[in-house]
Design an enzyme around this catalytic site. Sequence first.
Site, PDB file in Angstrom:
ATOM      1  N   TYR A 104       0.830  -1.201   0.000  1.00  0.00           N
ATOM      2  CA  TYR A 104       0.000   0.000   0.000  1.00  0.00           C
ATOM      3  C   TYR A 104       0.865   1.251   0.000  1.00  0.00           C
ATOM      4  O   TYR A 104       2.083   1.190   0.186  1.00  0.00           O
ATOM      5  CB  TYR A 104      -0.950  -0.002   1.211  1.00  0.00           C
ATOM      6  CG  TYR A 104      -0.287   0.321   2.533  1.00  0.00           C
ATOM      7  CD1 TYR A 104       0.550  -0.587   3.155  1.00  0.00           C
ATOM      8  CD2 TYR A 104      -0.486   1.556   3.156  1.00  0.00           C
ATOM      9  CE1 TYR A 104       1.167  -0.284   4.364  1.00  0.00           C
ATOM     10  CE2 TYR A 104       0.118   1.872   4.367  1.00  0.00           C
ATOM     11  CZ  TYR A 104       0.942   0.947   4.966  1.00  0.00           C
ATOM     12  OH  TYR A 104       1.559   1.248   6.153  1.00  0.00           O
ATOM     13  N   ARG A 150       7.681   3.765  -5.126  1.00  0.00           N
ATOM     14  CA  ARG A 150       7.865   2.833  -4.011  1.00  0.00           C
ATOM     15  C   ARG A 150       6.790   1.751  -4.029  1.00  0.00           C
ATOM     16  O   ARG A 150       7.053   0.594  -3.676  1.00  0.00           O
ATOM     17  CB  ARG A 150       7.871   3.587  -2.671  1.00  0.00           C
ATOM     18  CG  ARG A 150       8.242   2.683  -1.504  1.00  0.00           C
ATOM     19  CD  ARG A 150       8.435   3.442  -0.202  1.00  0.00           C
ATOM     20  NE  ARG A 150       7.197   4.069   0.247  1.00  0.00           N
ATOM     21  CZ  ARG A 150       7.106   4.897   1.283  1.00  0.00           C
ATOM     22  NH1 ARG A 150       8.198   5.214   1.980  1.00  0.00           N
ATOM     23  NH2 ARG A 150       5.957   5.425   1.639  1.00  0.00           N
ATOM     24  N   LYS A 182       6.596  -1.919   1.931  1.00  0.00           N
ATOM     25  CA  LYS A 182       5.400  -1.314   2.558  1.00  0.00           C
ATOM     26  C   LYS A 182       4.247  -2.306   2.423  1.00  0.00           C
ATOM     27  O   LYS A 182       3.345  -2.161   1.595  1.00  0.00           O
ATOM     28  CB  LYS A 182       5.072   0.055   1.934  1.00  0.00           C
ATOM     29  CG  LYS A 182       4.256   0.950   2.872  1.00  0.00           C
ATOM     30  CD  LYS A 182       4.377   2.407   2.496  1.00  0.00           C
ATOM     31  CE  LYS A 182       3.366   3.284   3.224  1.00  0.00           C
ATOM     32  NZ  LYS A 182       3.477   3.298   4.679  1.00  0.00           N
ATOM     33  N   GLU A 222      13.233   2.517  13.704  1.00  0.00           N
ATOM     34  CA  GLU A 222      12.276   3.510  13.177  1.00  0.00           C
ATOM     35  C   GLU A 222      11.091   3.561  14.114  1.00  0.00           C
ATOM     36  O   GLU A 222      11.084   2.891  15.147  1.00  0.00           O
ATOM     37  CB  GLU A 222      11.862   3.154  11.741  1.00  0.00           C
ATOM     38  CG  GLU A 222      11.153   1.819  11.603  1.00  0.00           C
ATOM     39  CD  GLU A 222      10.692   1.506  10.173  1.00  0.00           C
ATOM     40  OE1 GLU A 222      10.529   2.425   9.367  1.00  0.00           O
ATOM     41  OE2 GLU A 222      10.467   0.313   9.889  1.00  0.00           O
ATOM     42  N   LEU A 257      11.590   1.105   6.658  1.00  0.00           N
ATOM     43  CA  LEU A 257      11.008   1.596   5.414  1.00  0.00           C
ATOM     44  C   LEU A 257      11.744   2.891   5.058  1.00  0.00           C
ATOM     45  O   LEU A 257      11.901   3.768   5.917  1.00  0.00           O
ATOM     46  CB  LEU A 257       9.514   1.894   5.590  1.00  0.00           C
ATOM     47  CG  LEU A 257       8.831   2.339   4.295  1.00  0.00           C
ATOM     48  CD1 LEU A 257       8.625   1.155   3.369  1.00  0.00           C
ATOM     49  CD2 LEU A 257       7.502   3.016   4.588  1.00  0.00           C
TER      50      LEU A 257
HETATM   51  O1  PSZ Z   1      -1.238   8.555   8.718  1.00  0.00           O
HETATM   52  C1  PSZ Z   1      -0.164   8.217   9.229  1.00  0.00           C
HETATM   53  O2  PSZ Z   1       0.051   8.257  10.450  1.00  0.00           O
HETATM   54  C2  PSZ Z   1       0.936   7.697   8.366  1.00  0.00           C
HETATM   55  S1  PSZ Z   1       1.050   8.124   6.759  1.00  0.00           S
HETATM   56  C3  PSZ Z   1       2.429   7.171   6.509  1.00  0.00           C
HETATM   57  C4  PSZ Z   1       2.776   6.563   7.662  1.00  0.00           C
HETATM   58  C5  PSZ Z   1       1.927   6.859   8.718  1.00  0.00           C
HETATM   59  N1  PSZ Z   1       3.841   5.736   7.831  1.00  0.00           N
HETATM   60  C6  PSZ Z   1       4.835   5.490   6.868  1.00  0.00           C
HETATM   61  C7  PSZ Z   1       6.041   4.844   7.483  1.00  0.00           C
HETATM   62  C8  PSZ Z   1       5.949   3.562   8.067  1.00  0.00           C
HETATM   63  O3  PSZ Z   1       4.769   2.930   8.116  1.00  0.00           O
HETATM   64  C9  PSZ Z   1       7.105   2.969   8.628  1.00  0.00           C
HETATM   65  C10 PSZ Z   1       7.041   1.639   9.285  1.00  0.00           C
HETATM   66  N2  PSZ Z   1       8.277   3.612   8.565  1.00  0.00           N
HETATM   67  C11 PSZ Z   1       8.391   4.839   8.011  1.00  0.00           C
HETATM   68  C12 PSZ Z   1       7.278   5.501   7.488  1.00  0.00           C
HETATM   69  C13 PSZ Z   1       7.446   6.865   6.885  1.00  0.00           C
HETATM   70  O4  PSZ Z   1       7.287   6.821   5.494  1.00  0.00           O
HETATM   71  P1  PSZ Z   1       6.773   8.056   4.643  1.00  0.00           P
HETATM   72  O5  PSZ Z   1       7.618   9.216   5.018  1.00  0.00           O
HETATM   73  O6  PSZ Z   1       6.983   7.621   3.240  1.00  0.00           O
HETATM   74  O7  PSZ Z   1       5.339   8.270   4.997  1.00  0.00           O
END
Ligand code: PSZ
Length: 295
Positions: A31, A50, A145, A177, A201
């Site tokens: 996703y 991605r 992802k 992370e 990620l």
């Molecule tokens: O709505 C939200 O709280 C969101 S929107 C995207 C995320 C959370 N998370 C992305 C994510 C992740 O799930 C993990 C395990 N590591 C890093 C990230 C950050 O990725 P970006 O910057 O591409 O959203």
Amino acid sequence: MIYFKNGEFLEEQQMNLSVNDRGYAFGDGVYEVIKVYDGVLYTAQEHLERLIESAEKIRMPLPYTIEQLTNIAQKLLTENQLSVGHIYLQVTRGVAPRAHQFPESDIPPVIIGYTVVNPRPVEHLKMGTAMKSVEDMRWLRCDIKSLNLLGNVLAKQEAIEHSCQEALFVRDGLVREGSASNVFGIKDGILHTHPANNFILNGITRRVVLQIAKDLAIPVVEKEFTLAEALAMDEFFFTSTNAEITPVITIDGKQIGEGVPGPLTRKLQSAFDGQIPMLVSAGNAKERESNGTAS
Ligand code: PSZ
């Protein structure tokens, strides 16, 4: 609200998702979440690249090009008149009787999309927030992802039950992370973050922050650090599509630096805002207001 499913734009009651969808049975899919500011897609190209990479890594062919996916996202946000929020896109390996191995005959993946109204977390961005360290029990392909988010779900829940906004994954004593974010520390003017490998990620927001640091000539070290080192940082923050650059003022109840969002974090936040037209104009409006020149 209008949803997308396999080439069609539909109302929710027309969505008809199957019990035998492999996403439902196994979390067998991938996703993306793409931010929308003022009705405009932000870093959509990077998110869609991605998505395609994640699909390839789980050996799932995607029947759409980046251009087609961009058009789907654009139509969703237009149809739903989304101003600030995000587009959710999900692709599963398709519908087949439940068996772990891939279906024998080629079946089409199920791709769905919808929009979510989601204001910027302005209070957290300004005041900072708390993290709780959690043992990282996830699998070893955190670079994908994937829809399989049990480890992330349990970690986030544990953080919230300890009045923290976000969990901080620690594996083999090293900070990895957040449960849904990447993390950065600042020590003596140097920005530290985990290298982009299978343990995290590679966040799109992470990449934006690294580019900003480069532009501002802030030195960067992409190398693992321990939880003890994280606690000794002068500043700390996590990044994600929705969280942007969220300052962290405590980890496990222990204060980071001065216990307020630090100066370099603020500088990165300003530079981040500067890239987004809506945030630049909001900043200008705020400035006019404080100058007493608001119209
Ligand atoms: O709505 C939200 O709280 C969101 S929107 C995207 C995320 C959370 N998370 C992305 C994510 C992740 O799930 C993990 C395990 N590591 C890093 C990230 C950050 O990725 P970006 O910057 O591409 O959203």
